[in-house]
Motif scaffolding. Structure first.
Motif, PDB file in Angstrom:
ATOM      1  N   GLU A  23       6.575  -7.946   0.341  1.00 26.39           N
ATOM      2  CA  GLU A  23       5.919  -7.955  -0.960  1.00 26.39           C
ATOM      3  C   GLU A  23       5.071  -9.217  -1.140  1.00 26.39           C
ATOM      4  O   GLU A  23       3.999  -9.172  -1.733  1.00 26.39           O
ATOM      5  CB  GLU A  23       6.975  -7.865  -2.060  1.00 26.39           C
ATOM      6  N   LYS A  24       5.545 -10.333  -0.628  1.00 29.12           N
ATOM      7  CA  LYS A  24       4.805 -11.592  -0.740  1.00 29.12           C
ATOM      8  C   LYS A  24       3.448 -11.492  -0.061  1.00 29.12           C
ATOM      9  O   LYS A  24       2.460 -12.038  -0.541  1.00 29.12           O
ATOM     10  CB  LYS A  24       5.617 -12.730  -0.126  1.00 29.12           C
ATOM     11  N   TYR A  25       3.392 -10.808   1.080  1.00 25.51           N
ATOM     12  CA  TYR A  25       2.147 -10.661   1.828  1.00 25.51           C
ATOM     13  C   TYR A  25       1.397  -9.379   1.461  1.00 25.51           C
ATOM     14  O   TYR A  25       0.462  -8.983   2.152  1.00 25.51           O
ATOM     15  CB  TYR A  25       2.426 -10.716   3.328  1.00 25.51           C
ATOM     16  N   ASN A  26       1.824  -8.730   0.389  1.00 28.15           N
ATOM     17  CA  ASN A  26       1.182  -7.517  -0.133  1.00 28.15           C
ATOM     18  C   ASN A  26       1.082  -6.396   0.894  1.00 28.15           C
ATOM     19  O   ASN A  26       0.086  -5.672   0.948  1.00 28.15           O
ATOM     20  CB  ASN A  26      -0.215  -7.843  -0.679  1.00 28.15           C
ATOM     21  N   VAL A  27       2.090  -6.244   1.709  1.00 27.15           N
ATOM     22  CA  VAL A  27       2.118  -5.141   2.673  1.00 27.15           C
ATOM     23  C   VAL A  27       3.344  -4.249   2.476  1.00 27.15           C
ATOM     24  O   VAL A  27       3.607  -3.368   3.297  1.00 27.15           O
ATOM     25  CB  VAL A  27       2.078  -5.657   4.136  1.00 27.15           C
ATOM     26  N   GLU A  30       5.732   1.354  -1.426  1.00 26.90           N
ATOM     27  CA  GLU A  30       6.367   1.596  -2.723  1.00 26.90           C
ATOM     28  C   GLU A  30       7.874   1.454  -2.554  1.00 26.90           C
ATOM     29  O   GLU A  30       8.418   1.746  -1.489  1.00 26.90           O
ATOM     30  CB  GLU A  30       6.093   3.018  -3.200  1.00 26.90           C
TER      31      GLU A  30
END
Length: 58
Positions: A23-27, A30
């Motif tokens: 989530e931190k690296y936006n990968v 859902e």
């Protein structure tokens, strides 16, 4: 080490950490898809563990 890896709380912590990193690296996928993936892997591990306890025919 094997006993620690089999601990459900340890597994939950590792899965949670992995999701936070993704989530931190936006990968990260859902959250629902993530849960489905984790469930499939968990059920496969449980199934292989149960299957390994069966006696093999001689």
């Amino acid at each position: 080490m094997k006993k620690r890896l089999a601990n459900p709380l340890f597994i939950a912590a590792v899965v949670g950490l992995a999701y936070q990193v993704l989530e931190k690296y936006n990968v990260a996928p859902e959250f629902g898809m993530w849960q489905i993936g984790v469930d499939v892997v968990t059920y496969a591990l449980i199934g292989s563990g149960v299957y390994s306890t069966f006696k093999k025919p001689e």
